[in-house]
Design a protein around this motif. Structure first.
Motif, PDB file in Angstrom:
ATOM      1  N   LEU A   1       0.891  -1.447  -0.252  1.00  0.00           N
ATOM      2  CA  LEU A   1       0.087  -0.160  -0.187  1.00  0.00           C
ATOM      3  C   LEU A   1       0.420   1.001   0.037  1.00  0.00           C
ATOM      4  N   ILE A   2       2.093   1.448   0.807  1.00  0.00           N
ATOM      5  CA  ILE A   2       2.765   2.765   0.730  1.00  0.00           C
ATOM      6  C   ILE A   2       3.433   2.739  -0.234  1.00  0.00           C
ATOM      7  N   ILE A   3       4.146   1.753  -0.976  1.00  0.00           N
ATOM      8  CA  ILE A   3       4.689   2.105  -1.834  1.00  0.00           C
ATOM      9  C   ILE A   3       4.165   2.527  -2.954  1.00  0.00           C
ATOM     10  N   GLY A   4       3.013   1.821  -3.479  1.00  0.00           N
ATOM     11  CA  GLY A   4       1.842   2.050  -4.232  1.00  0.00           C
ATOM     12  C   GLY A   4       1.164   3.318  -4.216  1.00  0.00           C
ATOM     13  N   GLY A   5       1.721   3.555  -2.792  1.00  0.00           N
ATOM     14  CA  GLY A   5       0.338   5.381  -2.869  1.00  0.00           C
ATOM     15  C   GLY A   5       1.665   6.323  -3.043  1.00  0.00           C
ATOM     16  N   LEU A   6       3.267   5.981  -2.896  1.00  0.00           N
ATOM     17  CA  LEU A   6       4.373   6.487  -2.813  1.00  0.00           C
ATOM     18  C   LEU A   6       4.256   7.237  -4.574  1.00  0.00           C
ATOM     19  N   ILE A   7       4.347   5.815  -5.460  1.00  0.00           N
ATOM     20  CA  ILE A   7       4.862   6.377  -6.845  1.00  0.00           C
ATOM     21  C   ILE A   7       3.460   6.895  -7.367  1.00  0.00           C
ATOM     22  N   TYR A   8       2.021   7.127  -6.726  1.00  0.00           N
ATOM     23  CA  TYR A   8       0.878   7.410  -7.309  1.00  0.00           C
ATOM     24  C   TYR A   8       1.634   8.602  -7.377  1.00  0.00           C
ATOM     25  N   ILE A   9       1.465   9.015  -5.543  1.00  0.00           N
ATOM     26  CA  ILE A   9       1.543  10.973  -5.364  1.00  0.00           C
ATOM     27  C   ILE A   9       3.193  11.392  -6.593  1.00  0.00           C
ATOM     28  N   LEU A  10       4.086  10.813  -5.912  1.00  0.00           N
ATOM     29  CA  LEU A  10       5.681  11.258  -6.676  1.00  0.00           C
ATOM     30  C   LEU A  10       5.316  11.245  -8.359  1.00  0.00           C
ATOM     31  N   PHE A  11       4.975  10.557  -8.735  1.00  0.00           N
ATOM     32  CA  PHE A  11       5.564  10.292 -10.552  1.00  0.00           C
ATOM     33  C   PHE A  11       3.931  10.171 -11.184  1.00  0.00           C
ATOM     34  N   ARG A  12       2.904  10.487 -10.715  1.00  0.00           N
ATOM     35  CA  ARG A  12       1.745  10.503 -11.952  1.00  0.00           C
ATOM     36  C   ARG A  12       1.163  12.206 -11.780  1.00  0.00           C
ATOM     37  N   GLU A  13       0.909  12.557 -12.417  1.00  0.00           N
ATOM     38  CA  GLU A  13       0.571  13.873 -12.966  1.00  0.00           C
ATOM     39  C   GLU A  13      -0.406  14.470 -12.169  1.00  0.00           C
ATOM     40  N   ASN A  14      -0.442  16.117 -12.560  1.00  0.00           N
ATOM     41  CA  ASN A  14      -0.465  17.243 -11.380  1.00  0.00           C
ATOM     42  C   ASN A  14      -1.842  17.538 -11.423  1.00  0.00           C
ATOM     43  N   HIS A  15      -2.693  16.573 -12.174  1.00  0.00           N
ATOM     44  CA  HIS A  15      -4.445  16.669 -11.848  1.00  0.00           C
ATOM     45  C   HIS A  15      -4.744  16.014 -11.288  1.00  0.00           C
ATOM     46  N   ILE A  16      -4.019  15.062  -9.928  1.00  0.00           N
ATOM     47  CA  ILE A  16      -4.800  13.559  -9.244  1.00  0.00           C
ATOM     48  C   ILE A  16      -4.710  14.444  -7.968  1.00  0.00           C
ATOM     49  N   VAL A  17      -5.470  14.298  -7.424  1.00  0.00           N
ATOM     50  CA  VAL A  17      -6.684  15.115  -6.459  1.00  0.00           C
ATOM     51  C   VAL A  17      -5.082  15.254  -5.291  1.00  0.00           C
ATOM     52  N   LEU A  18      -4.109  14.108  -4.729  1.00  0.00           N
ATOM     53  CA  LEU A  18      -3.506  13.969  -3.852  1.00  0.00           C
ATOM     54  C   LEU A  18      -1.861  14.970  -4.404  1.00  0.00           C
ATOM     55  N   ASN A  19      -2.204  15.735  -5.675  1.00  0.00           N
ATOM     56  CA  ASN A  19      -0.971  15.990  -5.807  1.00  0.00           C
ATOM     57  C   ASN A  19      -1.864  17.696  -6.249  1.00  0.00           C
ATOM     58  N   ILE A  20      -2.520  17.809  -6.553  1.00  0.00           N
ATOM     59  CA  ILE A  20      -3.331  19.537  -6.911  1.00  0.00           C
ATOM     60  C   ILE A  20      -2.800  19.680  -4.935  1.00  0.00           C
ATOM     61  N   TYR A  21      -2.294  18.800  -3.380  1.00  0.00           N
ATOM     62  CA  TYR A  21      -2.831  19.529  -2.321  1.00  0.00           C
ATOM     63  C   TYR A  21      -1.477  19.390  -2.124  1.00  0.00           C
ATOM     64  N   ILE A  22      -0.853  18.382  -2.424  1.00  0.00           N
ATOM     65  CA  ILE A  22       0.716  18.752  -2.646  1.00  0.00           C
ATOM     66  C   ILE A  22       1.161  19.997  -3.203  1.00  0.00           C
ATOM     67  N   ARG A  23       0.599  20.848  -4.550  1.00  0.00           N
ATOM     68  CA  ARG A  23       0.423  22.001  -5.344  1.00  0.00           C
ATOM     69  C   ARG A  23       0.996  23.249  -4.423  1.00  0.00           C
ATOM     70  N   LYS A  24      -0.221  22.811  -3.461  1.00  0.00           N
ATOM     71  CA  LYS A  24      -0.386  23.848  -2.699  1.00  0.00           C
ATOM     72  C   LYS A  24       0.036  24.245  -1.445  1.00  0.00           C
ATOM     73  N   GLY A  25       1.196  23.152  -0.828  1.00  0.00           N
ATOM     74  CA  GLY A  25       1.977  23.347  -0.368  1.00  0.00           C
ATOM     75  C   GLY A  25       1.180  22.710   0.721  1.00  0.00           C
ATOM     76  N   TYR A  26       0.469  21.623   1.052  1.00  0.00           N
ATOM     77  CA  TYR A  26      -0.352  20.459   2.179  1.00  0.00           C
ATOM     78  C   TYR A  26       1.402  19.854   2.462  1.00  0.00           C
ATOM     79  N   ILE A  27       1.547  19.398   1.119  1.00  0.00           N
ATOM     80  CA  ILE A  27       2.257  18.229   1.225  1.00  0.00           C
ATOM     81  C   ILE A  27       3.544  18.091   0.604  1.00  0.00           C
ATOM     82  N   LEU A  28       5.046  17.791   1.331  1.00  0.00           N
ATOM     83  CA  LEU A  28       5.838  17.964   0.350  1.00  0.00           C
ATOM     84  C   LEU A  28       6.177  18.571  -0.861  1.00  0.00           C
ATOM     85  N   ASP A  29       6.404  19.467  -1.666  1.00  0.00           N
ATOM     86  CA  ASP A  29       6.368  19.507  -3.401  1.00  0.00           C
ATOM     87  C   ASP A  29       7.426  18.881  -3.366  1.00  0.00           C
TER      88      ASP A  29
END
Length: 150
Positions: free
Chosen positions: A14-42
């Motif tokens: 679960l953790i590895i799949g989530g990290l791949i999803y967050i770190l390498f997927r496109e920016n329009h994914i909901v989690l990456n929107i939070y990342i771009r807003k600075g809620y999570i380390l960019d």
């Protein structure tokens, strides 16, 4: 403690799949929107701007592997928590879970749901689901052997 170590592989999946999803997927994914807003380390922009070669292997790792890891985690966890005396029910519900995992891909193939069918996804889902079933079956057989020795 040893009893809980068997849950390590589903949790890590679960953790590895989530990290791949967050770190390498496109920016329009909901989690990456939070990342771009600075809620999570960019970290996504750092990785996206790096010179990682985007070839077939990279495509499979980024786009298919997270789903396979999550399928493995689900089926492996089901096998670990299922009562050994109800193994037939486990196989039925494992098959049901696998069908729920692959049906969206099949529906995408027939353009019945939004998305792009990808045979690589199907191969990865099947491979990781089968791996979980094999591990679970080995675990069940090992448990039965322990009962015979008691």
């Amino acid at each position: 403690m040893k009893k809980y170590l068997k849950f390590l592989s589903p949790i890590l999946s679960l953790i590895i799949g989530g990290l791949i999803y967050i770190l390498f997927r496109e920016n329009h994914i909901v989690l990456n929107i939070y990342i771009r807003k600075g809620y999570i380390l960019d970290l996504s922009n750092i990785i996206a701007q790096s010179n990682i070669k985007k070839d077939l292997l990279f495509d499979v790792i980024v786009n298919s592997l997270p789903g396979g890891l999550w399928a493995y985690s689900l089926l492996r966890t089901m096998g670990l928590i299922w009562d050994k005396d109800q193994f037939t029910k486990y196989y039925f519900f494992s098959l049901l879970a696998f069908m729920i995992i692959i049906i969206p891909e099949i529906l995408q193939y027939f353009n019945l749901v939004q998305g792009v069918f990808d045979i690589k996804d199907m191969i990865v889902y099947f491979t990781f689901s089968l791996t979980a079933l094999i591990f679970n079956n080995r675990g069940k057989q090992h448990g039965e052997q322990e009962k015979k020795h008691i």
